[in-house]
Write an enzyme that holds these catalytic residues in place. Structure first.
Site, PDB file in Angstrom:
ATOM      1  N   ARG A 126     -45.399  81.293 -66.574  1.00  0.00           N
ATOM      2  CA  ARG A 126     -44.142  82.709 -67.713  1.00  0.00           C
ATOM      3  C   ARG A 126     -44.521  83.595 -65.951  1.00  0.00           C
ATOM      4  O   ARG A 126     -45.604  83.484 -65.616  1.00  0.00           O
ATOM      5  CB  ARG A 126     -44.877  82.807 -69.001  1.00  0.00           C
ATOM      6  CG  ARG A 126     -46.381  83.327 -68.989  1.00  0.00           C
ATOM      7  CD  ARG A 126     -46.900  83.142 -70.127  1.00  0.00           C
ATOM      8  NE  ARG A 126     -48.101  83.227 -70.309  1.00  0.00           N
ATOM      9  CZ  ARG A 126     -49.285  84.175 -71.271  1.00  0.00           C
ATOM     10  NH1 ARG A 126     -48.686  84.146 -72.229  1.00  0.00           N
ATOM     11  NH2 ARG A 126     -50.074  83.524 -71.082  1.00  0.00           N
ATOM     12  N   GLY A 147     -56.868  73.117 -74.489  1.00  0.00           N
ATOM     13  CA  GLY A 147     -55.899  73.946 -73.245  1.00  0.00           C
ATOM     14  C   GLY A 147     -54.507  73.420 -72.359  1.00  0.00           C
ATOM     15  O   GLY A 147     -54.439  73.703 -72.117  1.00  0.00           O
ATOM     16  N   ARG A 166     -56.536  78.883 -71.683  1.00  0.00           N
ATOM     17  CA  ARG A 166     -55.226  77.614 -71.870  1.00  0.00           C
ATOM     18  C   ARG A 166     -54.320  78.165 -71.059  1.00  0.00           C
ATOM     19  O   ARG A 166     -53.058  77.845 -69.837  1.00  0.00           O
ATOM     20  CB  ARG A 166     -54.794  77.130 -72.889  1.00  0.00           C
ATOM     21  CG  ARG A 166     -53.728  78.000 -73.346  1.00  0.00           C
ATOM     22  CD  ARG A 166     -52.926  77.539 -74.533  1.00  0.00           C
ATOM     23  NE  ARG A 166     -52.486  78.558 -76.021  1.00  0.00           N
ATOM     24  CZ  ARG A 166     -52.356  77.783 -76.933  1.00  0.00           C
ATOM     25  NH1 ARG A 166     -51.689  76.954 -77.251  1.00  0.00           N
ATOM     26  NH2 ARG A 166     -51.610  79.446 -77.687  1.00  0.00           N
ATOM     27  N   ASP A 201     -55.666  91.588 -77.724  1.00  0.00           N
ATOM     28  CA  ASP A 201     -55.899  90.631 -76.856  1.00  0.00           C
ATOM     29  C   ASP A 201     -54.478  89.920 -76.384  1.00  0.00           C
ATOM     30  O   ASP A 201     -54.415  89.127 -75.428  1.00  0.00           O
ATOM     31  CB  ASP A 201     -56.908  88.977 -76.661  1.00  0.00           C
ATOM     32  CG  ASP A 201     -57.086  88.334 -78.523  1.00  0.00           C
ATOM     33  OD1 ASP A 201     -57.057  89.025 -79.407  1.00  0.00           O
ATOM     34  OD2 ASP A 201     -56.458  87.842 -78.035  1.00  0.00           O
ATOM     35  N   ARG A 250     -54.885  92.570 -70.342  1.00  0.00           N
ATOM     36  CA  ARG A 250     -54.236  92.877 -71.631  1.00  0.00           C
ATOM     37  C   ARG A 250     -55.729  93.957 -72.248  1.00  0.00           C
ATOM     38  O   ARG A 250     -56.177  94.257 -71.702  1.00  0.00           O
ATOM     39  CB  ARG A 250     -54.951  92.043 -72.715  1.00  0.00           C
ATOM     40  CG  ARG A 250     -54.003  90.569 -72.196  1.00  0.00           C
ATOM     41  CD  ARG A 250     -54.531  88.946 -72.565  1.00  0.00           C
ATOM     42  NE  ARG A 250     -53.658  88.531 -72.017  1.00  0.00           N
ATOM     43  CZ  ARG A 250     -53.003  87.349 -72.827  1.00  0.00           C
ATOM     44  NH1 ARG A 250     -53.132  87.806 -73.719  1.00  0.00           N
ATOM     45  NH2 ARG A 250     -52.229  86.482 -71.921  1.00  0.00           N
TER      46      ARG A 250
HETATM   47  P1  AMP Z   1     -53.886  83.759 -79.500  1.00  0.00           P
HETATM   48  O1  AMP Z   1     -54.196  83.355 -80.820  1.00  0.00           O
HETATM   49  O2  AMP Z   1     -52.804  82.432 -78.784  1.00  0.00           O
HETATM   50  O3  AMP Z   1     -53.665  85.003 -78.930  1.00  0.00           O
HETATM   51  O4  AMP Z   1     -54.898  82.834 -78.426  1.00  0.00           O
HETATM   52  C1  AMP Z   1     -56.106  83.376 -78.803  1.00  0.00           C
HETATM   53  C2  AMP Z   1     -57.465  82.606 -77.855  1.00  0.00           C
HETATM   54  O5  AMP Z   1     -57.036  81.063 -78.248  1.00  0.00           O
HETATM   55  C3  AMP Z   1     -57.327  83.324 -76.355  1.00  0.00           C
HETATM   56  O6  AMP Z   1     -58.671  83.655 -75.661  1.00  0.00           O
HETATM   57  C4  AMP Z   1     -57.088  81.951 -75.894  1.00  0.00           C
HETATM   58  O7  AMP Z   1     -56.961  81.800 -74.318  1.00  0.00           O
HETATM   59  C5  AMP Z   1     -57.285  80.771 -76.551  1.00  0.00           C
HETATM   60  N1  AMP Z   1     -56.620  79.490 -77.173  1.00  0.00           N
HETATM   61  C6  AMP Z   1     -55.697  79.607 -78.459  1.00  0.00           C
HETATM   62  N2  AMP Z   1     -55.016  77.803 -78.485  1.00  0.00           N
HETATM   63  C7  AMP Z   1     -56.496  77.140 -77.288  1.00  0.00           C
HETATM   64  C8  AMP Z   1     -56.293  75.995 -76.313  1.00  0.00           C
HETATM   65  N3  AMP Z   1     -55.044  75.083 -77.512  1.00  0.00           N
HETATM   66  N4  AMP Z   1     -56.790  76.283 -75.647  1.00  0.00           N
HETATM   67  C9  AMP Z   1     -58.356  76.806 -75.134  1.00  0.00           C
HETATM   68  N5  AMP Z   1     -57.733  78.303 -75.747  1.00  0.00           N
HETATM   69  C10 AMP Z   1     -56.952  78.443 -76.595  1.00  0.00           C
HETATM   70 MG    MG Z   2     -53.394  85.485 -76.900  1.00  0.00          MG
END
Ligand code: AMP
Ligand code: MG
Length: 488
Positions: free
Chosen positions: A179, A129, A97, A255, A186
């Site tokens: 941002r 997204g 996203r 990540d 990463r």
């Molecule tokens: P995070 O734990 O927030 O760092 O996210 C882990 C993974 O999930 C990353 O690849 C993010 O881009 C993906 N992600 C988290 N929330 C969403 C969302 N609402 N839509 C699409 N991808 C997401």
């Molecule tokens: Mg993340």
């Protein structure tokens, strides 16, 4: 300073990352939200990016930073990465996203500008997204709060919203955070190409990072081992900074670890209220993997993953292990340096580590409010009355013994010097959960005044903000009931 553009000129976008091979990303357009509106603009980052003040208020800027149109010169893309999540290999992830608009030059070098929440990408997996207003406000405020604290971090240019509905545990509304960072690469980017045996791409990525951000590594006998060591060093300093201000990240998956040692991806983070070393801020972290006191070790675990990913380039396992080794001494040294500053001690002394340890023990045993303790300590001198500090402890005898030990070490340091040092190292304001929560509740009703006040105060957290003393107070009782999960 900056590009200082008028309404009629486009920003001078470029994009170094987009010059890499197509294996690293997918070019795509952000997806529009209905009737976007401003929630907040951050003049400090706008100024740094050379964004003209009046243009920043325009409809074109609003649309551009919501993803409703592509600003002229931008080349939007989403990048691919993988990662270890909660200790397990999670396979391919990526910018699900986040959409990189491009890069703008600043006095501090190129700065990438990224939209978070601007629609699906090929890496969205099951996600929509989108990002909700709640979590976007938290990221927006906290990244600026970290910057105000002098801690390496991504920053936030602006926050826009829409009444479009987004489904999480309940129905919420959408927001987009714009941002910035010199790079959003990463550890997981390296893991992705290593685990997929794409060694040419792995090398291209490492070369890009070295040439752009770690040029000194090029001079080393083994530039890739040198890169691992340099990243370890920055990460060690970052962990020392987090621990010293009582910051819990909450989701230290590989990540979410920046190759530049920045704080990145603000999710279920928390600044400690009462000092509890085992505190777990992420409601989804049932095992406490990312508890406050585990963060330094988790960072090392993540660096080990990075080392493994870089192994095809480093060659010798021994060299990779040797590159990780300095973390073990840099982290404690860096933390001790920060804690000495917080204690108002000007130079390392043999008794320092014992004093720091006994301070942490005393704070934990009495569950003392972490930020308030350190700020009140600023007024402590060996001869002053210590009532306001002592009041924070129920075990007064232990406090008195500690105060005596501390007074002896403080005695040789001039009063002015120690007070100055402490005031520069002990913030009065941090983004406590309940402060963020109050700003979120008001913002849901379209009242952004609290958000703006918080932003201003958190951007200079060591200064007094006379009208906003309440933001430096104890958390209310309801604060301990706030549950922050990965849902965002
Ligand atoms: P995070 O734990 O927030 O760092 O996210 C882990 C993974 O999930 C990353 O690849 C993010 O881009 C993906 N992600 C988290 N929330 C969403 C969302 N609402 N839509 C699409 N991808 C997401
Ligand atoms: Mg993340």
């Amino acid at each position: 300073m900056g590009n200082n553009l008028g309404m009629d000129k486009t920003l001078p976008w470029h994009n170094r990352f987009a010059k890499l091979d197509k294996a690293f990303y997918t070019r795509l357009q952000p997806q529009a939200l209905s009737h976007p509106y401003w929630i907040s603009r951050n003049p400090s980052v706008a100024h740094e990016l050379g964004i003209d003040e009046s243009w920043f208020e325009s409809q074109e800027a609003l649309n551009g930073f919501t993803g409703n149109n592509v600003l002229p010169g931008c080349d939007p893309l989403a990048s691919v990465y993988s990662g270890h999540q909660f200790g397990q290999w999670a396979g391919q992830l990526g910018d699900g996203r986040a959409i990189l608009l491009g890069e703008l030059d600043t006095p501090a070098g190129g700065m990438e500008v990224q939209l978070k929440g601007a629609g699906k990408t090929p890496y969205s997996r099951m996600g929509d997204g989108r990002a909700v207003l709640r979590s976007s406000i938290r990221e927006y405020l906290c990244s600026e709060a970290m910057h105000g604290l002098g801690i390496p971090t991504t920053r936030a240019l602006c926050l826009t919203g829409s009444d479009d509905k987004v489904l999480r545990e309940e129905i919420e509304t959408a927001a987009v955070v714009t941002r910035t960072a010199p790079s959003f690469i990463r550890f997981g980017h390296f893991e992705h190409f290593s685990y997929n045996d794409m060694h040419a791409e792995l090398k291209a990525l490492a070369d890009f990072v070295i040439d752009s951000f770690y040029p000194a590594c090029r001079e080393a006998g083994n530039p890739y081992a040198a890169l691992l060591e340099a990243v370890s060093e920055r990460t060690a300093h970052l962990m020392a900074a987090w621990q010293s201000v009582g910051f819990c990240h909450g989701v230290m998956n590989t990540d979410n670890m920046s190759i530049l040692g920045l704080t990145i991806d603000y999710g279920p983070f928390q600044f400690l209220d009462a000092f509890d070393p085992t505190h777990i801020c992420n409601h989804s972290d049932t095992q406490g993997r990312y508890a406050y006191n585990k963060q330094p070790n988790m960072a090392y675990w993540n660096l080990f993953c990075l080392g493994q990913a870089l192994l095809p380039l480093i060659g010798e396992q021994d060299q990779a292990l040797a590159a990780l080794e300095p973390y073990k001494s840099i982290f404690p040294q860096s933390l001790e340096g920060r804690m000495l500053g917080k204690l108002g001690l000007t130079k390392p002394i043999p008794e320092a580590s014992a004093l720091i340890e006994s301070t942490f023990k005393l704070l934990a045993a009495n569950r003392v409010d972490y930020t308030i303790f350190w700020r009140r300590l600023c007024a402590f001198t060996p001869t002053s009355g210590h009532e306001s500090l002592r009041d924070l402890f129920y075990d007064r005898e232990s406090f008195n013994a500690w105060a005596l030990q501390y007074s002896e070490l403080l005695a040789p340091v001039s009063r002015a010097l120690q007070a100055d040092l402490k005031l520069k190292n002990n913030p009065k304001y941090v983004l406590r959960n309940h402060l963020g929560e109050e700003a979120i509740r008001a913002a849901k009703l379209k009242d952004y005044s609290k958000l703006h006040t918080l932003l201003e105060v958190l951007q200079s957290p060591f200064e007094e903000h006379a009208d906003d003393d309440a933001m430096a107070g104890f958390p209310p009782d309801w604060a301990s009931g706030i549950e922050i999960s990965c849902s965002s």
